[in-house]
Design an enzyme around this catalytic site. Structure first.
Site, PDB file in Angstrom:
ATOM      1  N   SER A   8      49.531  45.277  34.449  1.00 53.07           N
ATOM      2  CA  SER A   8      48.949  44.580  33.287  1.00 53.07           C
ATOM      3  C   SER A   8      48.703  45.554  32.157  1.00 53.07           C
ATOM      4  CB  SER A   8      47.624  43.922  33.687  1.00 53.07           C
ATOM      5  OG  SER A   8      46.946  43.522  32.511  1.00 53.07           O
ATOM      6  N   HIS A  33      52.920  42.323  33.001  1.00 56.07           N
ATOM      7  CA  HIS A  33      51.895  41.279  32.863  1.00 56.07           C
ATOM      8  C   HIS A  33      51.179  41.455  31.524  1.00 56.07           C
ATOM      9  CE1 HIS A  33      49.179  38.226  34.555  1.00 56.07           C
ATOM     10  NE2 HIS A  33      48.189  38.899  33.980  1.00 56.07           N
ATOM     11  N   ASP A  35      48.270  39.887  29.021  1.00 56.76           N
ATOM     12  CA  ASP A  35      47.059  39.054  29.002  1.00 56.76           C
ATOM     13  C   ASP A  35      46.666  38.682  27.581  1.00 56.76           C
ATOM     14  OD1 ASP A  35      46.229  38.919  31.794  1.00 56.76           O
ATOM     15  OD2 ASP A  35      45.944  41.088  31.631  1.00 56.76           O
ATOM     16  N   MET A  37      44.009  36.712  25.262  1.00 59.80           N
ATOM     17  CA  MET A  37      42.635  36.167  25.298  1.00 59.80           C
ATOM     18  C   MET A  37      42.200  35.777  23.892  1.00 59.80           C
ATOM     19  SD  MET A  37      40.919  39.064  27.679  1.00 59.80           S
ATOM     20  CE  MET A  37      41.611  39.529  29.267  1.00 59.80           C
ATOM     21  N   HIS A  66      50.182  35.684  30.512  1.00 60.36           N
ATOM     22  CA  HIS A  66      49.023  34.975  31.074  1.00 60.36           C
ATOM     23  C   HIS A  66      48.108  34.570  29.924  1.00 60.36           C
ATOM     24  CE1 HIS A  66      45.143  35.492  33.757  1.00 60.36           C
ATOM     25  NE2 HIS A  66      45.317  34.242  33.370  1.00 60.36           N
ATOM     26  N   MET A  68      44.943  33.126  28.425  1.00 61.90           N
ATOM     27  CA  MET A  68      43.539  32.761  28.640  1.00 61.90           C
ATOM     28  C   MET A  68      43.026  32.225  27.307  1.00 61.90           C
ATOM     29  SD  MET A  68      42.663  36.036  30.989  1.00 61.90           S
ATOM     30  CE  MET A  68      44.189  36.830  30.485  1.00 61.90           C
ATOM     31  N   MET A 137      43.045  33.773  39.976  1.00 66.72           N
ATOM     32  CA  MET A 137      42.187  34.825  39.431  1.00 66.72           C
ATOM     33  C   MET A 137      41.278  35.332  40.551  1.00 66.72           C
ATOM     34  SD  MET A 137      42.955  35.433  36.294  1.00 66.72           S
ATOM     35  CE  MET A 137      41.762  36.774  36.320  1.00 66.72           C
ATOM     36  N   GLY A 145      39.280  45.879  35.024  1.00 64.16           N
ATOM     37  CA  GLY A 145      38.357  46.802  35.687  1.00 64.16           C
ATOM     38  C   GLY A 145      37.185  46.173  36.412  1.00 64.16           C
ATOM     39  N   ASP A 175      45.521  38.191  40.508  1.00 63.95           N
ATOM     40  CA  ASP A 175      45.203  38.923  39.276  1.00 63.95           C
ATOM     41  C   ASP A 175      43.715  39.254  39.217  1.00 63.95           C
ATOM     42  OD1 ASP A 175      45.219  39.983  36.754  1.00 63.95           O
ATOM     43  OD2 ASP A 175      45.668  38.089  35.719  1.00 63.95           O
ATOM     44  N   GLY A 176      43.437  40.567  39.226  1.00 65.07           N
ATOM     45  CA  GLY A 176      42.062  41.035  39.049  1.00 65.07           C
ATOM     46  C   GLY A 176      41.579  41.874  40.219  1.00 65.07           C
ATOM     47  N   GLY A 177      41.271  43.142  39.932  1.00 65.28           N
ATOM     48  CA  GLY A 177      40.695  44.011  40.951  1.00 65.28           C
ATOM     49  C   GLY A 177      41.629  44.384  42.084  1.00 65.28           C
TER      50      GLY A 177
HETATM   51  C1  DX5 Z   1      41.720  39.707  33.489  1.00 66.65           C
HETATM   52  C2  DX5 Z   1      43.218  39.768  33.329  1.00 66.65           C
HETATM   53  C3  DX5 Z   1      43.875  40.706  34.264  1.00 66.65           C
HETATM   54  C4  DX5 Z   1      43.477  42.146  34.071  1.00 66.65           C
HETATM   55  C5  DX5 Z   1      43.489  42.779  35.423  1.00 66.65           C
HETATM   56  O1  DX5 Z   1      41.206  38.640  32.788  1.00 66.65           O
HETATM   57  O2  DX5 Z   1      43.805  38.491  33.556  1.00 66.65           O
HETATM   58  O3  DX5 Z   1      45.296  40.596  34.212  1.00 66.65           O
HETATM   59  O4  DX5 Z   1      44.336  42.861  33.222  1.00 66.65           O
HETATM   60  O5  DX5 Z   1      42.933  44.041  35.324  1.00 66.65           O
HETATM   61  P1  DX5 Z   1      42.441  44.853  36.578  1.00 66.65           P
HETATM   62  O6  DX5 Z   1      43.635  45.078  37.462  1.00 66.65           O
HETATM   63  O7  DX5 Z   1      41.902  46.097  35.971  1.00 66.65           O
HETATM   64  O8  DX5 Z   1      41.381  44.031  37.275  1.00 66.65           O
HETATM   65 ZN    ZN Z   2      46.108  38.429  33.761  1.00 65.40          ZN
END
Ligand code: DX5
Ligand code: ZN
Length: 216
Positions: A8, A33, A35, A37, A66, A68, A137, A145, A175-177
């Site tokens: 990402s 990826h 993102d 927002m 993606h 959001m 998610m 992060g 996706d995430g962590g």
């Molecule tokens: C969060 C995003 C993720 C983000 C993941 O809202 O959708 O794609 O970049 O980042 P990490 O891998 O650091 O959790």
């Molecule tokens: Zn994402």
């Protein structure tokens, strides 16, 4: 099929975006990826169409975009023109999800739907056959992060069951962590695509980190 890795770029160095895209080009990553927002659907603003066009100029891998954002129907054509190969919208952001998914496909893109951590898998029952991908998610969307939410494993198993029973071809993206600590367990539970932001870009050797995630 072996699993896919999608770094990402939310965690990239935006002052050196071309360098970081080229790093991904030279790595074992499968997709990039991206993102988006809007500060409404999530409490953060990232970047939009002009930045994605710049990414596309250098990218040699598919852009996995993606969204959001609220009411994503307004921008489907714009993201197609910016170079998206796969466009994922949030279930929680669409009043007429079937229409949105058909509109994405009509533009020649693959269509994905994302669920927030609190949204149950069952809401996908009547759309799963139309989807190329479901993005679960594993943090609350809005920021990189954050800490991985353990309840995700249960949702992957439920989603895998829904996909298999329905005959859907949808891939499961997480996706995430995502880190080397949970990647194996995610793949065993049934994940097909792992997104990783901080874990890749904050590591000393991102190319090697991507290879580690790819070769689990
Ligand atoms: C969060 C995003 C993720 C983000 C993941 O809202 O959708 O794609 O970049 O980042 P990490 O891998 O650091 O959790
Ligand atoms: Zn994402």
């Amino acid at each position: 099929m072996s699993h896919l890795i999608a770094p990402s770029i939310l965690a990239a160095d935006f002052g050196n975006l071309q360098r970081d895209i080229e790093m991904i080009n030279n790595s074992e990553a499968d997709w990039i990826h991206v993102d988006v927002m809007d500060g409404l659907f999530v409490p953060n603003i990232s970047f939009g169409v002009p930045v994605i066009k710049a990414v596309q100029k250098h990218a040699k891998k598919m852009l996995d975009v993606h969204l959001m954002i609220v009411d994503p129907d307004r921008y489907i054509v714009n993201f197609k023109n910016a170079g998206a190969g796969l466009l994922t919208v949030h279930y929680e952001a669409c009043n007429h999800l079937n229409r949105t998914v058909q509109a994405i496909k009509a533009e020649g893109m693959q269509a994905g739907v994302s669920l927030n951590p609190h949204t149950p898998i069952a809401v996908l029952e009547d759309i799963i056959l139309d989807l190329d991908l479901v993005l679960l998610m594993s943090v609350n969307p809005g920021f990189g992060g954050q800490q991985f939410i353990e309840n995700t494993y249960k949702k992957i198993i439920q989603l895998r069951d829904l996909i298999d029973k329905s005959g859907s071809k949808a891939l499961i993206e997480i996706d995430g962590g995502v880190t080397d600590k949970n990647a194996h367990k995610l793949l065993t539970a049934g994940a097909d695509v792992l997104v990783a932001g901080s874990f890749v870009f904050k590591s000393e050797n991102p190319i090697q980190t991507i290879a580690e995630l790819k070769n689990f």
